[in-house]
Design a protein around this motif. Structure first.
Motif, PDB file in Angstrom:
ATOM      1  N   VAL A 155      -5.070  43.202  27.024  1.00  0.00           N
ATOM      2  CA  VAL A 155      -5.419  44.468  26.366  1.00  0.00           C
ATOM      3  C   VAL A 155      -6.861  44.406  25.876  1.00  0.00           C
ATOM      4  O   VAL A 155      -7.391  43.334  25.611  1.00  0.00           O
ATOM      5  CB  VAL A 155      -4.482  44.783  25.161  1.00  0.00           C
ATOM      6  N   ALA A 156      -7.474  45.571  25.772  1.00  0.00           N
ATOM      7  CA  ALA A 156      -8.794  45.647  25.145  1.00  0.00           C
ATOM      8  C   ALA A 156      -8.605  45.361  23.662  1.00  0.00           C
ATOM      9  O   ALA A 156      -7.566  45.692  23.090  1.00  0.00           O
ATOM     10  CB  ALA A 156      -9.393  47.031  25.357  1.00  0.00           C
ATOM     11  N   PRO A 157      -9.575  44.733  23.020  1.00  0.00           N
ATOM     12  CA  PRO A 157      -9.446  44.462  21.593  1.00  0.00           C
ATOM     13  C   PRO A 157      -9.122  45.739  20.817  1.00  0.00           C
ATOM     14  O   PRO A 157      -9.728  46.790  21.060  1.00  0.00           O
ATOM     15  CB  PRO A 157     -10.823  43.913  21.213  1.00  0.00           C
ATOM     16  N   CYS A 158      -8.152  45.646  19.924  1.00  0.00           N
ATOM     17  CA  CYS A 158      -7.725  46.813  19.161  1.00  0.00           C
ATOM     18  C   CYS A 158      -6.890  46.363  17.976  1.00  0.00           C
ATOM     19  O   CYS A 158      -6.560  45.190  17.850  1.00  0.00           O
ATOM     20  CB  CYS A 158      -6.918  47.767  20.045  1.00  0.00           C
ATOM     21  N   THR A 159      -6.539  47.317  17.140  1.00  0.00           N
ATOM     22  CA  THR A 159      -5.614  47.041  16.050  1.00  0.00           C
ATOM     23  C   THR A 159      -4.190  47.266  16.550  1.00  0.00           C
ATOM     24  O   THR A 159      -3.973  47.859  17.614  1.00  0.00           O
ATOM     25  CB  THR A 159      -5.864  47.961  14.838  1.00  0.00           C
ATOM     26  N   SER A 192       3.580  56.933  15.944  1.00  0.00           N
ATOM     27  CA  SER A 192       3.574  55.897  14.914  1.00  0.00           C
ATOM     28  C   SER A 192       4.914  55.774  14.203  1.00  0.00           C
ATOM     29  O   SER A 192       5.426  54.682  13.979  1.00  0.00           O
ATOM     30  CB  SER A 192       2.464  56.180  13.899  1.00  0.00           C
ATOM     31  N   GLU A 193       5.508  56.928  13.863  1.00  0.00           N
ATOM     32  CA  GLU A 193       6.770  56.903  13.129  1.00  0.00           C
ATOM     33  C   GLU A 193       7.978  56.689  14.037  1.00  0.00           C
ATOM     34  O   GLU A 193       9.084  56.501  13.568  1.00  0.00           O
ATOM     35  CB  GLU A 193       6.943  58.148  12.266  1.00  0.00           C
ATOM     36  N   GLY A 194       7.760  56.667  15.357  1.00  0.00           N
ATOM     37  CA  GLY A 194       8.864  56.528  16.302  1.00  0.00           C
ATOM     38  C   GLY A 194       9.127  55.114  16.769  1.00  0.00           C
ATOM     39  O   GLY A 194      10.021  54.882  17.575  1.00  0.00           O
ATOM     40  N   VAL A 195       8.352  54.160  16.276  1.00  0.00           N
ATOM     41  CA  VAL A 195       8.510  52.779  16.735  1.00  0.00           C
ATOM     42  C   VAL A 195       8.265  51.826  15.564  1.00  0.00           C
ATOM     43  O   VAL A 195       7.400  52.058  14.727  1.00  0.00           O
ATOM     44  CB  VAL A 195       7.548  52.482  17.917  1.00  0.00           C
ATOM     45  N   GLY A 196       9.077  50.783  15.515  1.00  0.00           N
ATOM     46  CA  GLY A 196       8.868  49.708  14.544  1.00  0.00           C
ATOM     47  C   GLY A 196       8.032  48.627  15.205  1.00  0.00           C
ATOM     48  O   GLY A 196       7.995  48.516  16.437  1.00  0.00           O
ATOM     49  N   THR A 197       7.361  47.831  14.391  1.00  0.00           N
ATOM     50  CA  THR A 197       6.509  46.775  14.948  1.00  0.00           C
ATOM     51  C   THR A 197       6.714  45.464  14.205  1.00  0.00           C
ATOM     52  O   THR A 197       6.995  45.441  13.006  1.00  0.00           O
ATOM     53  CB  THR A 197       5.014  47.145  14.854  1.00  0.00           C
ATOM     54  N   ALA A 198       6.550  44.387  14.956  1.00  0.00           N
ATOM     55  CA  ALA A 198       6.513  43.049  14.376  1.00  0.00           C
ATOM     56  C   ALA A 198       5.341  42.327  15.022  1.00  0.00           C
ATOM     57  O   ALA A 198       5.040  42.530  16.208  1.00  0.00           O
ATOM     58  CB  ALA A 198       7.811  42.298  14.631  1.00  0.00           C
ATOM     59  N   LEU A 199       4.671  41.521  14.246  1.00  0.00           N
ATOM     60  CA  LEU A 199       3.526  40.756  14.726  1.00  0.00           C
ATOM     61  C   LEU A 199       3.754  39.299  14.373  1.00  0.00           C
ATOM     62  O   LEU A 199       3.927  38.966  13.188  1.00  0.00           O
ATOM     63  CB  LEU A 199       2.238  41.279  14.089  1.00  0.00           C
ATOM     64  N   ASN A 200       3.806  38.461  15.389  1.00  0.00           N
ATOM     65  CA  ASN A 200       4.041  37.020  15.199  1.00  0.00           C
ATOM     66  C   ASN A 200       5.297  36.757  14.376  1.00  0.00           C
ATOM     67  O   ASN A 200       5.315  35.913  13.482  1.00  0.00           O
ATOM     68  CB  ASN A 200       2.800  36.365  14.588  1.00  0.00           C
ATOM     69  N   GLY A 201       6.348  37.530  14.678  1.00  0.00           N
ATOM     70  CA  GLY A 201       7.642  37.315  14.037  1.00  0.00           C
ATOM     71  C   GLY A 201       7.830  37.968  12.687  1.00  0.00           C
ATOM     72  O   GLY A 201       8.882  37.806  12.067  1.00  0.00           O
ATOM     73  N   ARG A 202       6.850  38.713  12.225  1.00  0.00           N
ATOM     74  CA  ARG A 202       6.953  39.371  10.911  1.00  0.00           C
ATOM     75  C   ARG A 202       6.857  40.878  11.060  1.00  0.00           C
ATOM     76  O   ARG A 202       5.957  41.386  11.719  1.00  0.00           O
ATOM     77  CB  ARG A 202       5.840  38.903   9.966  1.00  0.00           C
ATOM     78  N   PHE A 203       7.790  41.589  10.407  1.00  0.00           N
ATOM     79  CA  PHE A 203       7.785  43.044  10.408  1.00  0.00           C
ATOM     80  C   PHE A 203       6.468  43.557   9.838  1.00  0.00           C
ATOM     81  O   PHE A 203       5.968  43.023   8.848  1.00  0.00           O
ATOM     82  CB  PHE A 203       8.961  43.559   9.579  1.00  0.00           C
ATOM     83  N   VAL A 204       5.905  44.584  10.460  1.00  0.00           N
ATOM     84  CA  VAL A 204       4.664  45.199   9.982  1.00  0.00           C
ATOM     85  C   VAL A 204       4.939  46.683   9.703  1.00  0.00           C
ATOM     86  O   VAL A 204       5.176  47.453  10.631  1.00  0.00           O
ATOM     87  CB  VAL A 204       3.515  45.077  11.012  1.00  0.00           C
ATOM     88  N   PRO A 205       4.916  47.107   8.434  1.00  0.00           N
ATOM     89  CA  PRO A 205       5.107  48.521   8.112  1.00  0.00           C
ATOM     90  C   PRO A 205       3.999  49.381   8.710  1.00  0.00           C
ATOM     91  O   PRO A 205       2.880  48.913   8.926  1.00  0.00           O
ATOM     92  CB  PRO A 205       5.043  48.559   6.579  1.00  0.00           C
ATOM     93  N   ARG A 224      -0.674  48.553   9.809  1.00  0.00           N
ATOM     94  CA  ARG A 224      -0.947  48.245  11.214  1.00  0.00           C
ATOM     95  C   ARG A 224      -2.433  48.237  11.556  1.00  0.00           C
ATOM     96  O   ARG A 224      -2.806  48.274  12.726  1.00  0.00           O
ATOM     97  CB  ARG A 224      -0.232  49.254  12.118  1.00  0.00           C
ATOM     98  N   ASP A 225      -3.289  48.165  10.566  1.00  0.00           N
ATOM     99  CA  ASP A 225      -4.733  48.199  10.820  1.00  0.00           C
ATOM    100  C   ASP A 225      -5.322  46.822  11.111  1.00  0.00           C
ATOM    101  O   ASP A 225      -6.522  46.681  11.278  1.00  0.00           O
ATOM    102  CB  ASP A 225      -5.475  48.864   9.662  1.00  0.00           C
ATOM    103  N   ARG A 226      -4.494  45.808  11.239  1.00  0.00           N
ATOM    104  CA  ARG A 226      -4.953  44.456  11.532  1.00  0.00           C
ATOM    105  C   ARG A 226      -5.369  44.351  12.996  1.00  0.00           C
ATOM    106  O   ARG A 226      -4.648  44.773  13.894  1.00  0.00           O
ATOM    107  CB  ARG A 226      -3.824  43.461  11.257  1.00  0.00           C
ATOM    108  N   ALA A 227      -6.530  43.776  13.244  1.00  0.00           N
ATOM    109  CA  ALA A 227      -7.013  43.571  14.614  1.00  0.00           C
ATOM    110  C   ALA A 227      -6.167  42.503  15.295  1.00  0.00           C
ATOM    111  O   ALA A 227      -5.871  41.460  14.708  1.00  0.00           O
ATOM    112  CB  ALA A 227      -8.474  43.155  14.605  1.00  0.00           C
TER     113      ALA A 227
END
Length: 71
Positions: free
Chosen positions: A19-23, A35-48, A52-55
């Motif tokens: 992917v191109a660098p992004c948040t 945004s409100e239609g999908v949950g996210t986890a990053l490296n095994g941790r839930f991200v509210p 989600r502004d982390r690069a």
């Protein structure tokens, strides 16, 4: 002179992906999810949604999932 597009490799739902660098928020949008239609986890941790502004960094593991609403 053409401009080289830089990419990073992440794991997206367990699959290597370039992917191109992004948040995280930008990735969700680029993949066509509301945004409100999908949950996210990053490296095994839930991200509210509001955090989600982390690069994304090379090697990050991103999981996308349907949020569960209980009652």
């Amino acid at each position: 002179m053409s401009e080289e597009v830089r990419t990073i490799e992440i794991q997206l739902d367990g699959v290597p992906c370039q992917v191109a660098p992004c948040t995280l928020a930008e990735l969700v949008q680029r993949l066509g999810h509301a945004s409100e239609g999908v949950g996210t986890a990053l490296n095994g941790r839930f991200v509210p949604r509001g955090q989600r502004d982390r690069a994304l960094q090379p090697g990050d593991a991103v999981l996308l999932f349907k949020p569960i609403v209980g009652g």
